[in-house]
Scaffold this active site. Structure first.
Site, mmCIF file in Angstrom:
data_model
loop_
_atom_site.group_PDB
_atom_site.id
_atom_site.type_symbol
_atom_site.label_atom_id
_atom_site.label_comp_id
_atom_site.label_asym_id
_atom_site.label_seq_id
_atom_site.Cartn_x
_atom_site.Cartn_y
_atom_site.Cartn_z
ATOM 1 N N LYS A 1 1.642 -7.937 -18.449
ATOM 2 C CA LYS A 1 1.806 -8.444 -17.085
ATOM 3 C C LYS A 1 0.793 -9.530 -16.765
ATOM 4 O O LYS A 1 1.103 -10.512 -16.100
ATOM 5 C CB LYS A 1 1.671 -7.293 -16.083
ATOM 6 C CG LYS A 1 2.042 -7.673 -14.661
ATOM 7 C CD LYS A 1 3.528 -7.964 -14.546
ATOM 8 C CE LYS A 1 3.911 -8.426 -13.162
ATOM 9 N NZ LYS A 1 5.281 -8.936 -13.120
ATOM 10 N N CYS B 1 0.839 -1.187 0.000
ATOM 11 C CA CYS B 1 0.000 0.000 0.000
ATOM 12 C C CYS B 1 0.878 1.241 0.000
ATOM 13 O O CYS B 1 2.099 1.160 0.083
ATOM 14 C CB CYS B 1 -0.900 0.011 1.233
ATOM 15 S SG CYS B 1 -1.814 -1.515 1.498
#
Length: 590
Positions: free
Chosen positions: A585, A2
């Site tokens: 990705k 985060c």
């Protein structure tokens, strides 16, 4: 992973500043965003989704007050929802907290608080923090003391920022095993997970160390958890914003390779979860791994582990081939599906086909992804977001989960060796300058070969994949014993052959294969124990690793120099290793 931000301004509105700061943390990966300001009442706006989407819906900058906290969340406990987004508050909404990290004992703390009448609104581990602070403030402590007392009760990693309407004009921050910096402006102060968040406002920062707190209230004070003042040096940052996002590294891939020791440490915190899943699964007679790309190579390591250490027959099937070769799955088979994103189309389709025929386990990095919802059992790698397209730290985290799974199913002695892997990785990273010099001498070749036996064979495959992904050089990985069955015809003068040979039962035979390719003019790059004089003597170039790394745990450590080699060859060729052509990705098509 985060990102948190906090600021206390001398004038003006904090919310627009916080919004601009969290935008600069988008590169870390996130699924939710939220802002809280205090004027002195705490007001919060938050939701799941991209910053632009949430801002368009909620107008995040439209909050009063000259101080506040903000957060972009990568889900680790609880799905990406508005309720689980940060900031989190206490029962009364008078205390707000943002948090980066994992609280390991949050369930027992939550049960204790609920028994005392606290009401929780989310599924997150973070929410126990504001409730604990509330408890101690109700007992008469101020925000600083209550925060310190709360954090002493918690196990795990954290970087936090807390505010309370009971003490307007004050922000308390603290860290343990998760980064937190203090930005020092002209009469104003900032907190952030990373430098880029605040570079537009100040280039002067203080780096907090583990077990330290910072109190911002128009002034700045750093203390330990007992309240003793700690003198800190103010550093001046001369990075560009782009470099700062990468932590001073030139590319995300290099940053993520250097994050591998901490990624493995984070994955190891999942041991209790692994034990619980193994108990739920019960007895199995066969293992079947299903995966693609790098995850397939991690699965091959799993095959060697399950068969050599536990004697459990194990298959490894490419997800795209599963429908054609799934074999006889039954209720005594554990089918393990590995996907970083949890959204790989081939892997998901194989999982759906297996769910009615076998016990299924997903090993994933992204919480709340499709694989986590559809598999019968789930284990998380806890690697955090990986920005570079080529998998690096997520690979070693996948491997770590597999090793833990084997340990939990009957080889507990593995855990002591796993605990030392981050240390071995850190030593491998210390040799980066030598690997960079090596890369400069072989960046113009057209072919590269990687060979290994036993546990080193999947490492050879992954090393070759990394090279071709980001350098566009033709690279192949082979079981060293297979050279004489065809590939030896491709060996010519000067062709680099990376020979991966950790200490163990395969070493001498691999050395014989090295002699084979040397006799045909190959340039041998040996990768082995730093004390391996026999390999060093046969190799033109040699990468030495810690002699305590044996063949069984070598896949976790020996991949590090191969990733570095691929990275530096890519840079030497003038390419962007973060964004290789034609690759994505997350592959969501078959």
């Amino acid at each position: 992973m985060c990102g948190i931000v906090a600021c206390i301004l001398k004038d003006g509105s904090a919310a627009p500043v916080l919004l601009e700061c969290v935008r600069r943390l988008e590169y870390r990966g996130y699924d939710s965003v939220g802002i809280a300001t205090s004027d002195p009442m705490i007001r919060i706006k938050k939701d799941s989704g991209k910053i632009d989407e949430v801002d368009a819906e909620l107008d995040l900058a439209d909050l009063p007050g000259t101080m506040g906290i903000a957060h972009v969340r990568w889900a680790t406990h609880g799905l990406p929802t508005a309720e689980n987004a940060h900031p989190h508050t206490d029962c009364s909404g008078e205390i707000a907290v943002v948090h980066n990290g994992i609280i390991e004992n949050y369930l027992e703390v939550k049960e204790e608080l609920e028994s005392e009448g606290h009401i929780f609104r989310s599924e997150t581990d973070t929410e126990v923090i504001p409730h604990l602070i509330e408890k101690y403030m109700d007992e008469g402590m101020d925000l600083e003391a209550a925060t310190a007392t709360a954090l002493r009760k918690l196990r795990g990693a954290y970087a936090i920022a807390a505010v309370s309407s009971r003490e307007p004009g004050r922000i308390v921050g603290a860290r343990k095993e998760s980064p937190l910096i203090v930005g020092v402006g002209e009469g104003e102060y900032f907190l952030a997970s990373d430098v880029p968040a605040i570079l537009n406002h100040t280039s002067r920062v203080i780096y907090l160390d583990d077990g330290e707190m910072v109190i911002l209230d128009g002034d700045l004070r750093v203390t330990d958890m007992e309240g003793n003042t700690v003198e800190k040096e103010v550093h001046s940052i001369d990075w560009s914003a782009d470099m700062a996002e990468k932590g001073g590294y030139d590319h995300f891939m290099l940053k993520e390779i250097h994050e591998e020791p901490s990624a493995v440490r984070d994955t190891l915190t999942e041991w209790d979860e692994v034990l619980g899943v193994v108990e739920e699964i019960g007895e199995v007679e066969r293992i079947c791994f299903v995966a693609c790309g790098t995850s397939y190579h991690a699965s091959l390591v799993g095959k060697y582990l399950f068969e050599s250490l536990l004697g459990i027959p194990t298959d490894v099937i490419l997800a795209s081939e599963f429908r054609y070769s799934a074999g006889a799955l039954n209720d005594r088979t554990l089918a393990i599906f590995i996907s970083q994103s949890g959204e790989t189309a081939d892997t998901l389709n194989a999982l759906r086909a297996a769910n009615s025929r076998a016990k299924t386990l997903a090993i994933v990095n992204v919480l709340g992804s499709s694989a986590t919802r559809e598999a019968q059992h789930v284990l998380y790698t806890r690697a955090g977001p990986e920005i570079g397209v080529a998998a690096t730290k997520t690979y070693v985290s996948q491997l770590t989960v597999i090793y833990m799974l084997v340990a939990a199913m009957g080889a507990p002695e593995l855990m002591d060796r796993l605990e030392r892997v981050p240390e071995f990785m850190e030593r491998a990273l210390e040799d980066e300058d030598g690997i960079k010099e090596l890369a400069a001498t072989c960046s113009d070749v057209s072919d590269f070969f990687f060979i290994g036996r036993g546990f080193a064979y999947p490492t050879a495959l992954e090393g070759a994949l990394k090279l071709k992904e980001i350098t566009y050089i033709h690279g192949e990985g082979y079981a060293a014993g297979e050279l004489k069955h065809g590939p030896l015809a491709l060996i010519d003068n000067g062709v680099p052959v990376v020979a991966i040979s950790p200490p163990g039962p395969c070493h001498d035979k691999t050395l014989s294969n090295v002699e084979e390719v040397r006799a045909r003019g190959a340039r041998v790059i040996g990768v082995g124990s730093i004390s391996d004089e026999s390999l060093r003597k046969e190799a033109d170039d040699f990468i030495g690793l810690d002699p305590e790394v044996d063949d069984v745990i070598s896949p976790l450590v020996y991949i590090v120099p191969l990733q570095l080699l691929s990275y530096h060859v890519s840079v030497e060729r003038g390419l962007d290793p973060d964004k290789p052509k034609n690759l994505a990705k997350c592959v969501t098509v078959e």
